[in-house]
Design an enzyme around this catalytic site. Structure first.
Site, PDB file in Angstrom:
ATOM      1  N   ASP A  20       0.880  -1.154   0.000  1.00 45.96           N
ATOM      2  CA  ASP A  20       0.000   0.000   0.000  1.00 45.96           C
ATOM      3  C   ASP A  20       0.925   1.214   0.000  1.00 45.96           C
ATOM      4  OD1 ASP A  20       0.777   0.447   2.694  1.00 45.96           O
ATOM      5  OD2 ASP A  20      -1.170  -0.141   3.515  1.00 45.96           O
ATOM      6  N   CYS A  21       0.377   2.415  -0.011  1.00 45.23           N
ATOM      7  CA  CYS A  21       1.225   3.603  -0.195  1.00 45.23           C
ATOM      8  C   CYS A  21       2.281   3.750   0.889  1.00 45.23           C
ATOM      9  CB  CYS A  21       0.384   4.867  -0.331  1.00 45.23           C
ATOM     10  SG  CYS A  21      -0.580   5.340   1.131  1.00 45.23           S
ATOM     11  N   SER A  22       1.846   3.686   2.147  1.00 43.53           N
ATOM     12  CA  SER A  22       2.811   3.872   3.226  1.00 43.53           C
ATOM     13  C   SER A  22       3.685   2.650   3.426  1.00 43.53           C
ATOM     14  CB  SER A  22       2.095   4.236   4.530  1.00 43.53           C
ATOM     15  OG  SER A  22       1.156   3.243   4.883  1.00 43.53           O
ATOM     16  N   SER A  40       0.747   6.627   6.564  1.00 50.47           N
ATOM     17  CA  SER A  40       0.988   7.937   5.952  1.00 50.47           C
ATOM     18  C   SER A  40       0.729   9.071   6.939  1.00 50.47           C
ATOM     19  CB  SER A  40       0.143   8.117   4.684  1.00 50.47           C
ATOM     20  OG  SER A  40      -1.230   7.942   4.955  1.00 50.47           O
ATOM     21  N   HIS A  73      -2.618   9.547   1.968  1.00 54.75           N
ATOM     22  CA  HIS A  73      -1.789   8.995   0.895  1.00 54.75           C
ATOM     23  C   HIS A  73      -0.391   9.603   0.955  1.00 54.75           C
ATOM     24  CE1 HIS A  73      -1.168   6.743  -2.746  1.00 54.75           C
ATOM     25  NE2 HIS A  73      -0.719   7.811  -3.371  1.00 54.75           N
ATOM     26  N   HIS A  85       4.473   5.894  -6.231  1.00 50.82           N
ATOM     27  CA  HIS A  85       3.536   5.550  -5.155  1.00 50.82           C
ATOM     28  C   HIS A  85       2.736   4.312  -5.526  1.00 50.82           C
ATOM     29  CE1 HIS A  85      -0.207   7.612  -7.004  1.00 50.82           C
ATOM     30  NE2 HIS A  85       0.733   7.604  -7.925  1.00 50.82           N
TER      31      HIS A  85
END
Length: 111
Positions: A20-22, A40, A73, A85
């Protein structure tokens, strides 16, 4: 981070099997000896002052860029107005222009 282009988005993912993004940010920075918060929001708030705020005009490759209010995000700035990302379910790690996001919230430098 560019090594992981095309890796699928997986909610809660923090390995090259899915990010995932983080989780992408957490994994990449950890590989380089920098321990960050996992989400995030925590990366942005940075309660322990591990990093420092950076203005949009002073972004450098490696800075974290954050989006949303509240923050939801994060990506890694790679220069020339682009960031890498893990965008969303059904997508893959990709490069996107900052200008494509209308919800830019700020940036932090951890390196």
């Amino acid at each position: 981070a560019l090594l992981y282009l095309g890796v699928p988005y997986v909610w809660g993912g923090e390995t090259p099997n899915g990010f995932d993004c983080s989780g992408l940010v957490y994994y990449v920075f950890k590989k380089h000896g920098i321990n960050l918060y996992r989400t995030s929001k925590e990366q942005f708030v940075d309660r322990l002052n591990l990093g420092s705020p950076v203005s949009k005009e002073n972004l450098r490759p490696g800075d974290l860029v954050f989006f949303g209010s509240p923050i939801h995000h994060v990506g890694i700035y790679i220069g020339d107005g682009y960031f890498v990302h893990a965008p969303r379910t059904g997508d893959v790690v990709r490069i996107t222009p900052l200008s494509d996001r209308g919800d830019y919230a700020g940036a932090r430098r951890y390196i």
